[in-house]
Write a protein that holds these residues in place. Structure first.
Motif, PDB file in Angstrom:
ATOM      1  N   LYS A 275       0.834  -1.189   0.000  1.00 16.42           N
ATOM      2  CA  LYS A 275       0.000   0.000   0.000  1.00 16.42           C
ATOM      3  C   LYS A 275       0.874   1.245   0.000  1.00 16.42           C
ATOM      4  O   LYS A 275       1.848   1.335   0.749  1.00 16.42           O
ATOM      5  CB  LYS A 275      -0.891  -0.001   1.248  1.00 16.42           C
ATOM      6  CG  LYS A 275      -1.797   1.210   1.361  1.00 16.42           C
ATOM      7  CD  LYS A 275      -2.489   1.281   2.719  1.00 16.42           C
ATOM      8  CE  LYS A 275      -1.585   1.890   3.753  1.00 16.42           C
ATOM      9  NZ  LYS A 275      -2.281   2.206   5.010  1.00 16.42           N
ATOM     10  N   MET A 276       0.525   2.217  -0.853  1.00 18.46           N
ATOM     11  CA  MET A 276       1.217   3.489  -0.829  1.00 18.46           C
ATOM     12  C   MET A 276       0.757   4.261   0.404  1.00 18.46           C
ATOM     13  O   MET A 276      -0.437   4.479   0.600  1.00 18.46           O
ATOM     14  CB  MET A 276       0.900   4.310  -2.093  1.00 18.46           C
ATOM     15  CG  MET A 276       1.600   5.666  -2.143  1.00 18.46           C
ATOM     16  SD  MET A 276       1.165   6.643  -3.605  1.00 18.46           S
ATOM     17  CE  MET A 276       1.961   5.695  -4.903  1.00 18.46           C
ATOM     18  N   SER A 277       1.698   4.629   1.260  1.00 16.62           N
ATOM     19  CA  SER A 277       1.323   5.347   2.475  1.00 16.62           C
ATOM     20  C   SER A 277       2.487   6.182   2.970  1.00 16.62           C
ATOM     21  O   SER A 277       3.661   5.902   2.682  1.00 16.62           O
ATOM     22  CB  SER A 277       0.884   4.374   3.572  1.00 16.62           C
ATOM     23  OG  SER A 277       1.997   3.677   4.096  1.00 16.62           O
ATOM     24  N   LYS A 278       2.142   7.205   3.755  1.00 20.03           N
ATOM     25  CA  LYS A 278       3.169   8.058   4.336  1.00 20.03           C
ATOM     26  C   LYS A 278       3.989   7.311   5.380  1.00 20.03           C
ATOM     27  O   LYS A 278       5.187   7.523   5.510  1.00 20.03           O
ATOM     28  CB  LYS A 278       2.517   9.298   4.939  1.00 20.03           C
ATOM     29  CG  LYS A 278       1.919  10.219   3.882  1.00 20.03           C
ATOM     30  CD  LYS A 278       1.195  11.409   4.482  1.00 20.03           C
ATOM     31  CE  LYS A 278       0.633  12.294   3.380  1.00 20.03           C
ATOM     32  NZ  LYS A 278      -0.165  13.412   3.907  1.00 20.03           N
ATOM     33  N   SER A 279       3.333   6.407   6.115  1.00 15.11           N
ATOM     34  CA  SER A 279       4.044   5.687   7.173  1.00 15.11           C
ATOM     35  C   SER A 279       5.114   4.759   6.601  1.00 15.11           C
ATOM     36  O   SER A 279       6.131   4.514   7.234  1.00 15.11           O
ATOM     37  CB  SER A 279       3.057   4.890   8.026  1.00 15.11           C
ATOM     38  OG  SER A 279       2.373   3.923   7.239  1.00 15.11           O
ATOM     39  N   LEU A 280       4.880   4.242   5.383  1.00 16.28           N
ATOM     40  CA  LEU A 280       5.864   3.352   4.759  1.00 16.28           C
ATOM     41  C   LEU A 280       6.906   4.121   3.952  1.00 16.28           C
ATOM     42  O   LEU A 280       7.906   3.554   3.512  1.00 16.28           O
ATOM     43  CB  LEU A 280       5.158   2.338   3.850  1.00 16.28           C
ATOM     44  CG  LEU A 280       4.242   1.329   4.555  1.00 16.28           C
ATOM     45  CD1 LEU A 280       3.488   0.485   3.529  1.00 16.28           C
ATOM     46  CD2 LEU A 280       5.045   0.431   5.489  1.00 16.28           C
ATOM     47  N   GLY A 281       6.647   5.396   3.716  1.00 13.01           N
ATOM     48  CA  GLY A 281       7.604   6.218   2.985  1.00 13.01           C
ATOM     49  C   GLY A 281       7.705   5.891   1.510  1.00 13.01           C
ATOM     50  O   GLY A 281       8.677   6.254   0.852  1.00 13.01           O
ATOM     51  N   ASN A 282       6.688   5.207   0.957  1.00 14.29           N
ATOM     52  CA  ASN A 282       6.744   4.803  -0.456  1.00 14.29           C
ATOM     53  C   ASN A 282       5.735   5.563  -1.298  1.00 14.29           C
ATOM     54  O   ASN A 282       5.234   5.061  -2.291  1.00 14.29           O
ATOM     55  CB  ASN A 282       6.493   3.296  -0.593  1.00 14.29           C
ATOM     56  CG  ASN A 282       5.099   2.899  -0.105  1.00 14.29           C
ATOM     57  OD1 ASN A 282       4.389   3.699   0.497  1.00 14.29           O
ATOM     58  ND2 ASN A 282       4.718   1.667  -0.365  1.00 14.29           N
ATOM     59  N   PHE A 283       5.447   6.784  -0.902  1.00 17.22           N
ATOM     60  CA  PHE A 283       4.407   7.546  -1.586  1.00 17.22           C
ATOM     61  C   PHE A 283       5.008   8.504  -2.615  1.00 17.22           C
ATOM     62  O   PHE A 283       6.178   8.882  -2.548  1.00 17.22           O
ATOM     63  CB  PHE A 283       3.571   8.333  -0.573  1.00 17.22           C
ATOM     64  CG  PHE A 283       4.366   9.321   0.240  1.00 17.22           C
ATOM     65  CD1 PHE A 283       4.530  10.634  -0.187  1.00 17.22           C
ATOM     66  CD2 PHE A 283       4.947   8.943   1.440  1.00 17.22           C
ATOM     67  CE1 PHE A 283       5.252  11.543   0.556  1.00 17.22           C
ATOM     68  CE2 PHE A 283       5.674   9.848   2.196  1.00 17.22           C
ATOM     69  CZ  PHE A 283       5.833  11.147   1.746  1.00 17.22           C
ATOM     70  N   THR A 284       4.158   8.904  -3.570  1.00 23.13           N
ATOM     71  CA  THR A 284       4.519   9.915  -4.563  1.00 23.13           C
ATOM     72  C   THR A 284       3.583  11.097  -4.364  1.00 23.13           C
ATOM     73  O   THR A 284       2.357  10.943  -4.431  1.00 23.13           O
ATOM     74  CB  THR A 284       4.358   9.372  -5.997  1.00 23.13           C
ATOM     75  OG1 THR A 284       5.168   8.199  -6.141  1.00 23.13           O
ATOM     76  CG2 THR A 284       4.767  10.417  -7.011  1.00 23.13           C
ATOM     77  N   LEU A 285       4.136  12.254  -4.106  1.00 22.84           N
ATOM     78  CA  LEU A 285       3.307  13.423  -3.839  1.00 22.84           C
ATOM     79  C   LEU A 285       2.477  13.788  -5.063  1.00 22.84           C
ATOM     80  O   LEU A 285       2.962  13.736  -6.205  1.00 22.84           O
ATOM     81  CB  LEU A 285       4.170  14.605  -3.427  1.00 22.84           C
ATOM     82  CG  LEU A 285       4.822  14.525  -2.039  1.00 22.84           C
ATOM     83  CD1 LEU A 285       5.751  15.706  -1.823  1.00 22.84           C
ATOM     84  CD2 LEU A 285       3.756  14.475  -0.950  1.00 22.84           C
ATOM     85  N   ALA A 286       1.245  14.184  -4.816  1.00 19.66           N
ATOM     86  CA  ALA A 286       0.356  14.581  -5.906  1.00 19.66           C
ATOM     87  C   ALA A 286       0.941  15.758  -6.678  1.00 19.66           C
ATOM     88  O   ALA A 286       0.833  15.822  -7.906  1.00 19.66           O
ATOM     89  CB  ALA A 286      -1.021  14.929  -5.346  1.00 19.66           C
ATOM     90  N   ALA A 287       1.556  16.687  -5.960  1.00 19.37           N
ATOM     91  CA  ALA A 287       2.128  17.863  -6.628  1.00 19.37           C
ATOM     92  C   ALA A 287       3.207  17.465  -7.627  1.00 19.37           C
ATOM     93  O   ALA A 287       3.313  18.062  -8.716  1.00 19.37           O
ATOM     94  CB  ALA A 287       2.700  18.821  -5.584  1.00 19.37           C
ATOM     95  N   ASP A 288       4.003  16.450  -7.304  1.00 19.30           N
ATOM     96  CA  ASP A 288       5.052  16.004  -8.229  1.00 19.30           C
ATOM     97  C   ASP A 288       4.443  15.361  -9.478  1.00 19.30           C
ATOM     98  O   ASP A 288       4.906  15.596 -10.599  1.00 19.30           O
ATOM     99  CB  ASP A 288       5.971  14.997  -7.529  1.00 19.30           C
ATOM    100  CG  ASP A 288       6.789  15.645  -6.415  1.00 19.30           C
ATOM    101  OD1 ASP A 288       6.946  16.884  -6.439  1.00 19.30           O
ATOM    102  OD2 ASP A 288       7.258  14.912  -5.522  1.00 19.30           O
ATOM    103  N   VAL A 289       3.401  14.547  -9.275  1.00 23.23           N
ATOM    104  CA  VAL A 289       2.747  13.903 -10.418  1.00 23.23           C
ATOM    105  C   VAL A 289       2.117  14.953 -11.324  1.00 23.23           C
ATOM    106  O   VAL A 289       2.240  14.900 -12.560  1.00 23.23           O
ATOM    107  CB  VAL A 289       1.683  12.901  -9.933  1.00 23.23           C
ATOM    108  CG1 VAL A 289       0.869  12.358 -11.105  1.00 23.23           C
ATOM    109  CG2 VAL A 289       2.342  11.752  -9.179  1.00 23.23           C
TER     110      VAL A 289
END
Length: 477
Positions: A275-289
């Motif tokens: 799962k993409m999540s902040k707690s796992l640190g594997n997320f992509t910010l919406a602003a970057d996309v």
């Protein structure tokens, strides 16, 4: 043509029958504004935007509530001396709103902040205490807990037994003398007593002492305040089913409310199966996309998978979405250019196959397949010069993409406005006059004059296409 939705509580497809067909009511758990949105947040919000748009098509009016959790442990942790918690919460809320608006997500009917409904939360907690389903902590900390074993229905949303559940929070340390503040590890906080070191402006007076609400009570109180004690649909990400939604359901029904009649959960974005999540640190910010891709391409890519499925985004996802939108845009432009001289009467309304797809648990992938099938048929009719029949497909594609918020010609995507349409009519009249003058020059074999007219049209950025059915024009680029 009944809408069927997968109800997570019943764990089956159910016919959707609203409480009031003149006003469908939806509550969706919105963001906890601790830090900026990642693309998974946008995917979740888009799922309910699509559902809302379809229900509006079917029932006309939808009251859509999406809350903002602006007071929470994580909000307090991320605050700094230079940016207090309430300033951080407001700034991040604006970032979420901007990301949602960028991909065409409609604003909610109401978007309440948790901090604006503290009295309603306290009233709900008092009812639970009176009914024997909640208790103030025995250690006089100011905490109030929901007693999960007091409510026989606890666990029914996720079909778990209380004994099999893990503790929802770290147990309150047992004092040297006296009982623990919390009776059972599965009990959850309704009110959190103020703790040393927390900002004074992050607490509210209550019958149990100064403090702030627990996360779960916020949504129960806000949904009741804005939609009543029973409403049609409760939505949110699949990761919210437990403990958040399980706790919402228990505390609201234990307090005597009917609460949500249908539970809808969207699938999650994944990264390498996680799962993409902040707690796992594997997320992509919406602003970057959104900085790297056209927002309409982002909307298409996120909508292309069924809302309940997991979605693993990759470079090919964006490329496929861009190509699909190119086909839609090209067909609409070509259809408008070629079919306008021969437009015939057409049948208003959406194709049956599109209705069937959307009514079947919001099957947007099938709906998109209907759109592209109509494009293929429409292009074939344009190739054959059957402009009258082609118009039906042009209008169908426009209407279907409008329902999904994917019409590239819509104003929100920089499409043609009413003024643009008037200008287009005026421009068409001028160009058609020049095309007629060129045709007369060619008929008179006045080739220099015909070439001058064509060159003048070309200098204006307009391309002419001579076909057996006449000359058609388009603007370069």
């Amino acid at each position: 043509m009944t809408i069927r939705l997968y109800d997570s509580r019943a764990q089956e497809l159910r016919d959707f029958v609203p409480i009031d067909p003149s006003n469908v009511t939806i509550y969706v758990c919105g963001p906890t504004v601790q830090s900026g949105p990642h693309i998974g947040h946008v995917r979740s919000a888009l799922s309910y935007d699509l559902l809302r748009r379809w229900l509006q098509r079917r029932y006309d009016r939808v009251t859509f509530v999406r809350n903002v959790t602006d007071i929470d442990d994580k909000v307090l942790v991320n605050a700094t001396e230079s940016e207090p918690w309430w300033a951080l919460a407001y700034r991040i809320e604006q970032e979420f709103s901007a990301a949602f608006a960028a991909v065409g997500i409609l604003p909610p009917t109401y978007e309440p902040r948790a901090t604006a409904s503290i009295p309603q939360m306290q009233e709900l907690i008092e009812r639970l205490i009176e009914r024997g389903h909640a208790y103030p902590a025995a250690d006089a900390s100011g905490d109030v807990y929901f007693d999960v074993r007091s409510w026989p229905g606890y666990g029914e949303l996720t079909r778990q037994s209380v004994d099999a559940m893990e503790a929802q929070e770290q147990p309150v340390p047992e004092p040297v003398e006296g009982p623990r503040g919390k009776r059972a590890p599965q009990d959850f906080a309704l009110w959190k007593g103020a703790k040393p070191g927390e900002p004074a402006d992050a607490t509210w007076a209550s019958p149990w002492g100064a403090g702030r609400p627990g996360w779960h009570i916020e949504c129960s109180a806000m949904s009741r305040r804005y939609l009543g004690d029973e409403f049609d649909i409760h939505g949110g990400g699949l990761d919210l089913r437990f403990p958040h939604h399980e706790n919402e359901l228990a505390q609201s029904t234990a307090a005597g409310d009917g609460f949500a009649r249908y539970w809808v959960h969207n699938g999650l974005l994944t990264v390498d199966g996680q799962k993409m999540s902040k707690s796992l640190g594997n997320f992509t910010l919406a602003a970057d996309v959104l900085a790297q891709h056209d927002p309409l391409v982002v909307r298409y890519a996120l909508a292309a998978a069924h809302y309940r499925s997991s979605l693993d985004l990759s470079d090919s996802s964006w490329a496929e979405a861009e190509a699909a939108l190119g086909r839609i845009r090209g067909f609409l432009e070509r259809g408008r250019r070629l079919a306008e001289p021969g437009w015939a009467e057409y049948k208003e309304g959406l194709p049956t196959e599109f209705w069937d797809a959307m009514n079947d648990d919001l099957s947007v992938p099938r709906a998109l397949a209907v759109i592209h099938s109509s494009i293929r048929t429409g292009n074939a009719l344009l190739d054959a010069g059957e402009y009258g029949r082609a118009k039906q497909h042009v209008m169908d594609v426009m209407e279907m993409t409008n329902v999904l918020g994917l019409n590239p010609e819509a104003p929100e995507w920089g499409g043609r406005t009413a003024a643009d349409s008037r200008n287009a009519v005026a421009l068409d009249a001028l160009v058609q006059t020049m095309i007629a003058q060129r045709a007369r020059a060619r008929a008179d074999k006045d080739w220099p004059a015909a070439d001058r007219i064509r060159d003048a049209i070309g200098a204006a950025g307009i391309t002419l296409e001579d076909t057996p059915d006449g000359t058609h024009w388009s603007i370069d680029g």
